[in-house]
Design an enzyme around this catalytic site. Structure first.
Site, PDB file in Angstrom:
ATOM      1  CB  CYS A   1       8.706   3.212 -24.845  1.00  0.00           C
ATOM      2  SG  CYS A   1       9.997   4.185 -24.058  1.00  0.00           S
TER       3      CYS A   1
ATOM      4  CB  CYS B   1      12.019   3.964 -26.446  1.00  0.00           C
ATOM      5  SG  CYS B   1      11.629   3.412 -24.804  1.00  0.00           S
ATOM      6  CG  ASP B   2      10.190   3.330 -29.926  1.00  0.00           C
ATOM      7  OD1 ASP B   2      11.415   3.092 -29.905  1.00  0.00           O
ATOM      8  OD2 ASP B   2       9.334   2.506 -29.598  1.00  0.00           O
TER       9      ASP B   2
END
Ligand code: NAP
Length: 352
Positions: free
Chosen positions: A172, A175-176
Protein backbone atom coordinates in the site's frame (compact mmCIF):
# COMPACT_ATOMS: atom_id res chain seq x y z
CA UNK A 1 -24.87 -14.88 24.89
CA UNK A 2 -26.49 -18.28 24.67
CA UNK A 3 -26.31 -20.35 21.51
CA UNK A 4 -30.10 -20.13 21.20
CA UNK A 5 -30.32 -16.36 21.52
CA UNK A 6 -31.30 -14.30 18.53
CA UNK A 7 -28.92 -11.47 17.73
CA UNK A 8 -30.18 -8.18 16.28
CA UNK A 9 -27.03 -7.56 14.29
CA UNK A 10 -23.89 -9.59 13.85
CA UNK A 11 -20.88 -7.86 12.31
CA UNK A 12 -18.31 -10.09 10.66
CA UNK A 13 -14.91 -8.46 10.41
CA UNK A 14 -12.84 -6.10 12.50
CA UNK A 15 -11.32 -3.45 10.27
CA UNK A 16 -12.49 0.18 10.20
CA UNK A 17 -15.82 -0.82 8.60
CA UNK A 18 -16.58 -3.43 11.26
CA UNK A 19 -15.75 -1.25 14.27
CA UNK A 20 -17.48 1.82 12.92
CA UNK A 21 -20.60 -0.27 12.18
CA UNK A 22 -20.39 -1.67 15.72
CA UNK A 23 -20.11 1.76 17.34
CA UNK A 24 -23.17 3.03 15.49
CA UNK A 25 -25.16 -0.14 16.08
CA UNK A 26 -24.27 -0.14 19.78
CA UNK A 27 -25.28 3.51 20.18
CA UNK A 28 -28.58 2.62 18.49
CA UNK A 29 -29.16 0.09 21.30
CA UNK A 30 -28.91 -2.88 18.93
CA UNK A 31 -26.47 -4.71 21.19
CA UNK A 32 -24.20 -5.78 18.28
CA UNK A 33 -21.96 -8.81 18.29
CA UNK A 34 -18.68 -8.61 16.35
CA UNK A 35 -16.75 -11.63 15.13
CA UNK A 36 -13.31 -10.09 14.90
CA UNK A 37 -11.57 -13.12 13.38
CA UNK A 38 -9.52 -15.90 14.90
CA UNK A 39 -5.86 -15.62 15.84
CA UNK A 40 -4.41 -18.47 13.83
CA UNK A 41 -1.29 -19.03 11.75
CA UNK A 42 -3.51 -19.52 8.69
CA UNK A 43 -5.06 -16.09 9.20
CA UNK A 44 -1.66 -14.53 9.79
CA UNK A 45 -0.38 -15.90 6.50
CA UNK A 46 -3.44 -14.73 4.58
CA UNK A 47 -3.49 -11.27 6.23
CA UNK A 48 -6.86 -11.85 7.91
CA UNK A 49 -5.98 -11.58 11.59
CA UNK A 50 -8.23 -9.42 13.82
CA UNK A 51 -8.08 -5.65 13.17
CA UNK A 52 -7.72 -5.98 9.41
CA UNK A 53 -5.29 -4.60 6.87
CA UNK A 54 -4.58 -1.45 8.85
CA UNK A 55 -3.03 -3.54 11.59
CA UNK A 56 -0.41 -4.53 9.01
CA UNK A 57 0.70 -0.98 8.30
CA UNK A 58 2.87 1.43 10.23
CA UNK A 59 2.10 5.17 10.55
CA UNK A 60 -1.29 6.35 9.35
CA UNK A 61 -1.01 9.99 8.36
CA UNK A 62 -4.18 10.42 6.31
CA UNK A 63 -6.94 9.34 8.69
CA UNK A 64 -8.92 12.48 9.50
CA UNK A 65 -8.60 13.58 13.11
CA UNK A 66 -5.23 11.96 13.75
CA UNK A 67 -2.47 14.47 13.00
CA UNK A 68 1.09 13.65 13.97
CA UNK A 69 1.68 14.11 17.67
CA UNK A 70 2.55 12.25 20.81
CA UNK A 71 -0.46 10.06 21.45
CA UNK A 72 1.15 7.89 24.10
CA UNK A 73 -0.72 9.38 27.05
CA UNK A 74 -4.01 9.22 25.19
CA UNK A 75 -3.44 5.57 24.26
CA UNK A 76 -2.62 4.79 27.89
CA UNK A 77 -5.82 6.43 29.06
CA UNK A 78 -8.11 5.12 26.30
CA UNK A 79 -7.16 1.45 26.17
CA UNK A 80 -7.42 -1.21 28.85
CA UNK A 81 -4.03 -2.02 30.29
CA UNK A 82 -3.95 -5.63 29.13
CA UNK A 83 -4.40 -4.70 25.46
CA UNK A 84 -2.13 -1.66 25.76
CA UNK A 85 0.65 -3.84 27.15
CA UNK A 86 0.47 -6.10 24.11
CA UNK A 87 1.11 -3.21 21.71
CA UNK A 88 4.40 -1.82 20.53
CA UNK A 89 5.40 1.36 22.40
CA UNK A 90 4.08 4.50 20.71
CA UNK A 91 6.75 5.89 18.38
CA UNK A 92 5.75 9.52 18.87
CA UNK A 93 5.19 10.29 15.18
CA UNK A 94 1.41 10.11 14.96
CA UNK A 95 -1.01 7.23 15.11
CA UNK A 96 -0.01 3.82 13.74
CA UNK A 97 -2.38 1.38 12.04
CA UNK A 98 -2.51 -1.03 15.00
CA UNK A 99 -3.08 1.88 17.43
CA UNK A 100 -5.89 3.30 15.32
CA UNK A 101 -7.55 -0.10 15.14
CA UNK A 102 -7.27 -0.67 18.90
CA UNK A 103 -8.85 2.74 19.46
CA UNK A 104 -11.71 1.94 17.07
CA UNK A 105 -12.23 -1.43 18.76
CA UNK A 106 -12.27 0.18 22.20
CA UNK A 107 -14.72 2.86 21.07
CA UNK A 108 -17.14 0.14 19.94
CA UNK A 109 -16.64 -1.81 23.18
CA UNK A 110 -17.24 1.34 25.27
CA UNK A 111 -20.80 1.46 23.93
CA UNK A 112 -21.45 -2.19 24.77
CA UNK A 113 -20.34 -4.05 21.63
CA UNK A 114 -19.63 -7.69 22.39
CA UNK A 115 -16.60 -9.16 20.63
CA UNK A 116 -15.77 -12.77 19.86
CA UNK A 117 -12.27 -13.62 18.66
CA UNK A 118 -13.29 -16.21 16.11
CA UNK A 119 -14.06 -16.56 12.41
CA UNK A 120 -17.46 -17.14 10.90
CA UNK A 121 -16.72 -19.94 8.50
CA UNK A 122 -20.16 -20.53 7.04
CA UNK A 123 -23.35 -18.56 6.55
CA UNK A 124 -26.91 -19.59 5.80
CA UNK A 125 -28.80 -16.65 4.34
CA UNK A 126 -31.61 -18.57 2.64
CA UNK A 127 -33.81 -18.36 5.74
CA UNK A 128 -34.39 -15.54 8.17
CA UNK A 129 -33.22 -15.38 10.95
CA UNK A 130 -29.86 -16.14 9.43
CA UNK A 131 -27.54 -18.82 10.76
CA UNK A 132 -23.80 -18.28 11.11
CA UNK A 133 -21.41 -21.10 11.89
CA UNK A 134 -18.33 -20.38 13.96
CA UNK A 135 -14.89 -21.80 13.15
CA UNK A 136 -14.55 -22.84 16.80
CA UNK A 137 -17.90 -24.65 16.57
CA UNK A 138 -21.44 -23.57 17.36
CA UNK A 139 -24.04 -21.52 15.56
CA UNK A 140 -25.35 -17.98 15.93
CA UNK A 141 -28.77 -16.81 14.76
CA UNK A 142 -29.08 -13.23 13.60
CA UNK A 143 -31.85 -10.97 12.35
CA UNK A 144 -29.36 -8.87 10.40
CA UNK A 145 -25.74 -9.26 9.39
CA UNK A 146 -23.08 -6.78 8.31
CA UNK A 147 -20.31 -8.36 6.26
CA UNK A 148 -17.12 -6.34 6.76
CA UNK A 149 -14.44 -8.92 6.13
CA UNK A 150 -12.30 -6.69 3.91
CA UNK A 151 -9.86 -7.73 1.26
CA UNK A 152 -6.35 -9.00 1.36
CA UNK A 153 -3.57 -7.65 -0.83
CA UNK A 154 -2.11 -10.20 -3.17
CA UNK A 155 1.51 -11.03 -2.55
CA UNK A 156 4.00 -12.79 -4.74
CA UNK A 157 4.55 -15.46 -2.11
CA UNK A 158 8.33 -15.11 -1.89
CA UNK A 159 10.09 -15.96 1.35
CA UNK A 160 12.18 -12.77 1.10
CA UNK A 161 9.01 -10.70 0.59
CA UNK A 162 7.57 -12.08 3.84
CA UNK A 163 10.84 -11.41 5.68
CA UNK A 164 10.83 -7.70 4.84
CA UNK A 165 7.12 -6.94 5.25
CA UNK A 166 6.89 -3.68 7.23
CA UNK A 167 10.64 -3.17 6.77
CA UNK A 168 10.49 -1.86 3.25
CA UNK A 169 8.01 -4.24 1.63
CA UNK A 170 4.45 -2.95 1.47
CA UNK A 171 1.28 -3.54 -0.50
CA UNK A 172 0.00 0.00 0.00
CA UNK A 173 1.94 3.00 -1.29
CA UNK A 174 -0.71 5.44 -0.10
CA UNK A 175 -0.43 4.01 3.44
CA UNK A 176 3.34 3.74 3.65
CA UNK A 177 4.94 5.70 0.80
CA UNK A 178 5.55 8.91 2.73
CA UNK A 179 7.53 7.22 5.49
CA UNK A 180 11.02 8.67 6.06
CA UNK A 181 12.70 5.40 5.05
CA UNK A 182 11.53 5.92 1.46
CA UNK A 183 12.41 9.64 1.09
CA UNK A 184 14.74 10.39 -1.82
CA UNK A 185 15.40 6.68 -2.32
CA UNK A 186 14.97 4.39 -5.31
CA UNK A 187 11.77 2.37 -4.97
CA UNK A 188 10.28 -0.59 -6.79
CA UNK A 189 6.62 -1.11 -7.69
CA UNK A 190 5.48 -4.50 -9.00
CA UNK A 191 2.45 -4.72 -11.31
CA UNK A 192 1.18 -3.27 -14.55
CA UNK A 193 -2.42 -2.26 -13.77
CA UNK A 194 -4.00 1.03 -12.74
CA UNK A 195 -3.02 0.46 -9.11
CA UNK A 196 0.63 -0.06 -9.99
CA UNK A 197 0.75 3.12 -12.07
CA UNK A 198 -1.18 5.04 -9.44
CA UNK A 199 1.17 3.82 -6.71
CA UNK A 200 4.26 4.52 -8.81
CA UNK A 201 3.02 8.03 -9.60
CA UNK A 202 2.21 8.65 -5.94
CA UNK A 203 5.66 7.48 -4.91
CA UNK A 204 7.38 9.93 -7.28
CA UNK A 205 6.51 12.61 -4.71
CA UNK A 206 8.97 11.05 -2.29
CA UNK A 207 11.32 8.80 -4.24
CA UNK A 208 14.38 9.74 -6.24
CA UNK A 209 13.34 7.12 -8.84
CA UNK A 210 10.56 4.55 -9.17
CA UNK A 211 11.15 1.29 -11.02
CA UNK A 212 7.90 -0.22 -12.29
CA UNK A 213 8.36 -3.96 -12.74
CA UNK A 214 5.89 -5.59 -15.12
CA UNK A 215 5.90 -9.15 -16.36
CA UNK A 216 4.62 -8.44 -19.87
CA UNK A 217 5.50 -6.08 -22.73
CA UNK A 218 2.59 -3.68 -22.22
CA UNK A 219 0.82 -2.20 -19.24
CA UNK A 220 -2.65 -3.37 -18.32
CA UNK A 221 -3.41 0.10 -16.96
CA UNK A 222 -5.89 2.31 -18.81
CA UNK A 223 -4.36 4.58 -21.46
CA UNK A 224 -4.75 7.72 -19.39
CA UNK A 225 -3.07 6.10 -16.39
CA UNK A 226 -0.33 4.51 -18.49
CA UNK A 227 0.44 7.93 -19.98
CA UNK A 228 1.22 9.19 -16.49
CA UNK A 229 3.88 6.53 -16.16
CA UNK A 230 5.32 7.25 -19.64
CA UNK A 231 5.34 11.00 -18.98
CA UNK A 232 6.98 10.84 -15.58
CA UNK A 233 10.68 11.51 -15.57
CA UNK A 234 11.03 9.59 -12.35
CA UNK A 235 9.32 6.36 -13.45
CA UNK A 236 11.34 3.74 -15.30
CA UNK A 237 9.34 0.80 -16.63
CA UNK A 238 11.02 -2.60 -16.74
CA UNK A 239 8.97 -4.79 -19.09
CA UNK A 240 9.27 -8.56 -19.28
CA UNK A 241 10.56 -8.58 -15.72
CA UNK A 242 9.60 -10.38 -12.61
CA UNK A 243 10.78 -9.92 -9.07
CA UNK A 244 12.37 -13.11 -7.82
CA UNK A 245 13.96 -11.94 -4.55
CA UNK A 246 13.83 -8.98 -2.20
CA UNK A 247 17.36 -8.20 -1.01
CA UNK A 248 18.14 -6.68 2.36
CA UNK A 249 19.45 -7.15 5.85
CA UNK A 250 18.26 -6.93 9.43
CA UNK A 251 19.69 -3.44 9.98
CA UNK A 252 18.43 -1.56 6.94
CA UNK A 253 15.52 -3.68 5.80
CA UNK A 254 15.14 -3.67 2.02
CA UNK A 255 18.25 -2.72 0.04
CA UNK A 256 17.37 -3.98 -3.43
CA UNK A 257 15.70 -6.56 -5.62
CA UNK A 258 16.73 -9.36 -7.91
CA UNK A 259 14.82 -9.43 -11.18
CA UNK A 260 14.52 -12.10 -13.82
CA UNK A 261 13.58 -11.60 -17.43
CA UNK A 262 10.34 -13.32 -18.42
CA UNK A 263 11.71 -13.82 -21.94
CA UNK A 264 13.44 -17.02 -22.94
CA UNK A 265 16.80 -15.63 -21.86
CA UNK A 266 15.73 -15.67 -18.19
CA UNK A 267 18.55 -13.17 -17.52
CA UNK A 268 18.86 -11.87 -13.99
CA UNK A 269 19.68 -8.35 -12.85
CA UNK A 270 19.71 -6.53 -9.53
CA UNK A 271 18.50 -3.06 -8.65
CA UNK A 272 19.19 -0.99 -5.54
CA UNK A 273 15.99 0.03 -3.79
CA UNK A 274 14.89 1.01 -0.30
CA UNK A 275 11.31 -0.14 -0.80
CA UNK A 276 9.21 -2.65 -2.70
CA UNK A 277 5.50 -2.01 -3.26
CA UNK A 278 3.27 -4.79 -4.51
CA UNK A 279 0.34 -3.70 -6.66
CA UNK A 280 -0.75 -6.98 -8.13
CA UNK A 281 -4.39 -6.81 -7.11
CA UNK A 282 -6.49 -7.59 -4.02
CA UNK A 283 -8.69 -10.53 -3.17
CA UNK A 284 -11.86 -9.78 -1.19
CA UNK A 285 -12.48 -12.08 1.75
CA UNK A 286 -15.75 -13.51 0.48
CA UNK A 287 -14.98 -17.22 0.09
CA UNK A 288 -16.80 -18.05 3.35
CA UNK A 289 -20.04 -16.66 1.84
CA UNK A 290 -20.06 -19.68 -0.42
CA UNK A 291 -22.02 -18.02 -3.21
CA UNK A 292 -24.87 -16.81 -1.01
CA UNK A 293 -24.41 -13.12 -1.80
CA UNK A 294 -24.20 -11.69 -5.28
CA UNK A 295 -20.55 -10.98 -6.08
CA UNK A 296 -18.82 -9.15 -8.91
CA UNK A 297 -16.66 -11.22 -11.29
CA UNK A 298 -13.74 -10.27 -9.00
CA UNK A 299 -15.68 -11.65 -6.00
CA UNK A 300 -16.54 -8.34 -4.30
CA UNK A 301 -20.01 -8.09 -2.70
CA UNK A 302 -22.42 -6.15 -4.91
CA UNK A 303 -24.30 -3.27 -3.33
CA UNK A 304 -27.77 -3.42 -4.82
CA UNK A 305 -28.89 0.19 -4.46
CA UNK A 306 -27.06 3.40 -5.17
CA UNK A 307 -25.44 4.79 -2.01
CA UNK A 308 -26.85 1.99 0.16
CA UNK A 309 -25.00 -0.93 1.68
CA UNK A 310 -27.76 -3.46 1.04
CA UNK A 311 -26.89 -6.76 -0.64
CA UNK A 312 -29.19 -9.05 -2.62
CA UNK A 313 -30.34 -10.65 0.64
CA UNK A 314 -32.64 -8.42 2.67
CA UNK A 315 -31.19 -7.87 6.12
CA UNK A 316 -27.61 -8.55 5.01
CA UNK A 317 -25.40 -5.52 4.47
CA UNK A 318 -21.81 -5.13 3.34
CA UNK A 319 -19.29 -2.46 4.28
CA UNK A 320 -15.68 -1.62 3.60
CA UNK A 321 -13.23 -3.19 1.19
CA UNK A 322 -15.26 -6.39 0.85
CA UNK A 323 -17.61 -4.34 -1.34
CA UNK A 324 -15.15 -1.74 -2.63
CA UNK A 325 -12.39 -2.41 -5.12
CA UNK A 326 -12.06 1.26 -5.98
CA UNK A 327 -11.35 3.56 -3.00
CA UNK A 328 -9.91 1.05 -0.53
CA UNK A 329 -9.12 3.60 2.15
CA UNK A 330 -9.53 3.19 5.91
CA UNK A 331 -11.66 6.26 6.13
CA UNK A 332 -13.99 5.26 3.29
CA UNK A 333 -14.32 1.80 4.85
CA UNK A 334 -15.23 3.37 8.20
CA UNK A 335 -17.78 5.58 6.43
CA UNK A 336 -19.52 2.64 4.79
CA UNK A 337 -19.45 0.82 8.15
CA UNK A 338 -21.44 3.70 9.60
CA UNK A 339 -23.82 3.53 6.62
CA UNK A 340 -24.31 -0.23 7.04
CA UNK A 341 -25.20 0.17 10.73
CA UNK A 342 -27.76 2.87 9.87
CA UNK A 343 -29.12 0.70 7.04
CA UNK A 344 -29.40 -2.29 9.40
CA UNK A 345 -31.04 -0.18 12.09
CA UNK A 346 -33.66 1.11 9.66
CA UNK A 347 -34.24 -2.31 8.18
CA UNK A 348 -34.74 -3.84 11.63
CA UNK A 349 -37.14 -1.05 12.59
CA UNK A 350 -39.18 -1.64 9.43
CA UNK A 351 -39.29 -5.40 10.05
CA UNK A 352 -40.00 -5.28 13.76
P1 NAP B 1 -5.39 -5.37 -12.00
O1 NAP B 1 -5.99 -4.47 -13.03
O2 NAP B 1 -5.92 -6.74 -11.85
O3 NAP B 1 -3.82 -5.44 -12.34
C1 NAP B 1 -2.98 -6.28 -11.64
C2 NAP B 1 -1.60 -6.20 -12.27
O4 NAP B 1 -0.74 -7.01 -11.50
C3 NAP B 1 -1.57 -6.69 -13.73
O5 NAP B 1 -0.74 -5.87 -14.50
C4 NAP B 1 -0.99 -8.07 -13.59
O6 NAP B 1 -0.19 -8.46 -14.68
C5 NAP B 1 -0.10 -7.93 -12.38
N1 NAP B 1 0.04 -9.19 -11.67
C6 NAP B 1 -0.95 -9.95 -11.14
N2 NAP B 1 -0.42 -11.04 -10.54
C7 NAP B 1 0.92 -10.92 -10.70
C8 NAP B 1 2.01 -11.73 -10.29
N3 NAP B 1 1.83 -12.85 -9.60
N4 NAP B 1 3.27 -11.33 -10.63
C9 NAP B 1 3.48 -10.19 -11.32
N5 NAP B 1 2.49 -9.38 -11.72
C10 NAP B 1 1.22 -9.75 -11.42
O7 NAP B 1 -5.45 -4.75 -10.53
P2 NAP B 1 -5.37 -3.22 -10.07
O8 NAP B 1 -4.33 -2.50 -10.80
O9 NAP B 1 -5.30 -3.29 -8.58
O10 NAP B 1 -6.79 -2.63 -10.48
C11 NAP B 1 -7.99 -3.21 -9.95
C12 NAP B 1 -9.20 -2.44 -10.47
O11 NAP B 1 -9.23 -1.14 -9.87
C13 NAP B 1 -9.12 -2.23 -11.98
O12 NAP B 1 -10.42 -2.30 -12.49
C14 NAP B 1 -8.59 -0.82 -12.10
O13 NAP B 1 -8.97 -0.19 -13.31
C15 NAP B 1 -9.20 -0.14 -10.87
N6 NAP B 1 -8.35 0.97 -10.45
C16 NAP B 1 -8.57 2.20 -11.01
C17 NAP B 1 -7.78 3.26 -10.65
C18 NAP B 1 -8.01 4.59 -11.26
O14 NAP B 1 -8.72 4.67 -12.24
N7 NAP B 1 -7.45 5.64 -10.73
C19 NAP B 1 -6.73 3.09 -9.74
C20 NAP B 1 -6.52 1.83 -9.19
C21 NAP B 1 -7.33 0.78 -9.57
P3 NAP B 1 -0.84 -8.76 -16.13
O15 NAP B 1 -1.16 -7.42 -16.71
O16 NAP B 1 0.24 -9.49 -16.84
O17 NAP B 1 -2.04 -9.60 -15.85
Amino acid sequence: MSEDSLENVVIIGSGPAGWCAATYAARAQLNPLVFEGAITEENRMSGTLPLGQLALTSEVENYAGFPAGDLAAFLDSALPQDRRMMMAPHAGEGVTGPELMELMRQQAVNFGTRVITDDIQEVEFSESPFTLTRAAGGEIRARSVIVATGASANWLGLESEERFKNRGVSACAVCDGALPRFRDKELVVVGGGDSAVEEATYLTKFASRVHLIHRRDELRASKIMAKRAYDSEKIEIHYHSKLVEVLGDDTDGVTGVRLQSTTESGDETTLSAAGVFLAIGHTPNTAFLNGQLELTPKKYVVWQNHFRTSTNIEGVFAAGDVADDYYRQAISAAGTGCMAALDAERWLAEHE
